[in-house]
Write an enzyme that holds these catalytic residues in place. Sequence first.
Site, PDB file in Angstrom:
ATOM      1  N   LYS A  86      -1.657   9.704  -7.147  1.00  0.00           N
ATOM      2  CA  LYS A  86      -0.434   9.211  -7.800  1.00  0.00           C
ATOM      3  C   LYS A  86      -0.394   9.761  -9.211  1.00  0.00           C
ATOM      4  O   LYS A  86      -1.393   9.685  -9.944  1.00  0.00           O
ATOM      5  CB  LYS A  86      -0.448   7.679  -7.854  1.00  0.00           C
ATOM      6  CG  LYS A  86       0.212   7.039  -6.657  1.00  0.00           C
ATOM      7  CD  LYS A  86       0.093   5.535  -6.743  1.00  0.00           C
ATOM      8  CE  LYS A  86       1.229   4.891  -7.490  1.00  0.00           C
ATOM      9  NZ  LYS A  86       1.046   3.426  -7.597  1.00  0.00           N
TER      10      LYS A  86
HETATM   11  O1  G3P Z   1       3.247   0.359  -7.526  1.00  0.00           O
HETATM   12  C1  G3P Z   1       3.886   0.130  -8.783  1.00  0.00           C
HETATM   13  C2  G3P Z   1       3.969  -1.307  -9.008  1.00  0.00           C
HETATM   14  O2  G3P Z   1       2.646  -1.826  -8.961  1.00  0.00           O
HETATM   15  C3  G3P Z   1       4.649  -1.788 -10.238  1.00  0.00           C
HETATM   16  O3  G3P Z   1       4.957  -3.101  -9.935  1.00  0.00           O
HETATM   17  O4  G3P Z   1       5.313  -5.479 -10.275  1.00  0.00           O
HETATM   18  O5  G3P Z   1       4.119  -4.122 -12.037  1.00  0.00           O
HETATM   19  O6  G3P Z   1       6.591  -3.830 -11.652  1.00  0.00           O
HETATM   20  P1  G3P Z   1       5.256  -4.188 -11.044  1.00  0.00           P
END
Ligand code: G3P
Length: 231
Positions: A86
């Site tokens: 990633k």
């Molecule tokens: O995979 C990306 C994700 O983990 C971001 O999620 O919930 O931190 O916006 P969040």
Amino acid sequence: MMYIIDSANLDQIRECVEYYPVAGVTTNPTIISREKTDFISLIKSIREIIGPDRMLHIQATSHDAEGIVREAVSLQGIVGGDFYIKIPVNPEGLKATMALKKMGIKVTETAIFTQQQAMLAAIAGADFVAPYVNRLDNIVSDGVHVVGEIVDMFKIHDIKTKVLAASFKTVEQIHKIAMVGAQAVTISADLFQTLTYHPLTQYAIDDFIADWESCYGKVDILQIIENQKNK
Ligand code: G3P
């Protein structure tokens, strides 16, 4: 559509793989750091739990293209199987993606907030692009709209890169992303449970059990078959 677990917690991963049709695991430095444990043994354990055929996406931490490429090569050697590096979408990330494409290492370009970031990432050679739905909604943008346009744009230009939507807080977001045609969503272990549960489903199950037991008592079909054999 593929469902992926956005977690590095071994218990959560074990449970999700056992109960849900999970296509793989995504992690990022935030998710990894929550586990407060040795990084290498953690990613090896994740691979052990999910097996070689499920996708494992691990985010690079180097800031320059050369470092990202070296991390990708090393990580692929460590975890093996269906591995994706990633990479956040910025100029160094795009440069690394182009180099990795030539080396045959699979890439997920992440932290995508705009359609044109996704387009550039795709043309650079990304296998997946990961737009952040809830973070877009939080800034009064429209995560579903952005993802829908990325999906349409890839179709118009016959681009094979897949859309792996990330950053979810609600079932509604996940459903709407499914309806605009994203190929994958990555969600927390909690959201797998929320997606599955409905009180009317539980009510129906309770009813089936009560009706069955009122006729046959507390025996299941297997016991009935066994009893029949022993007659
Ligand atoms: O995979 C990306 C994700 O983990 C971001 O999620 O919930 O931190 O916006 P969040």
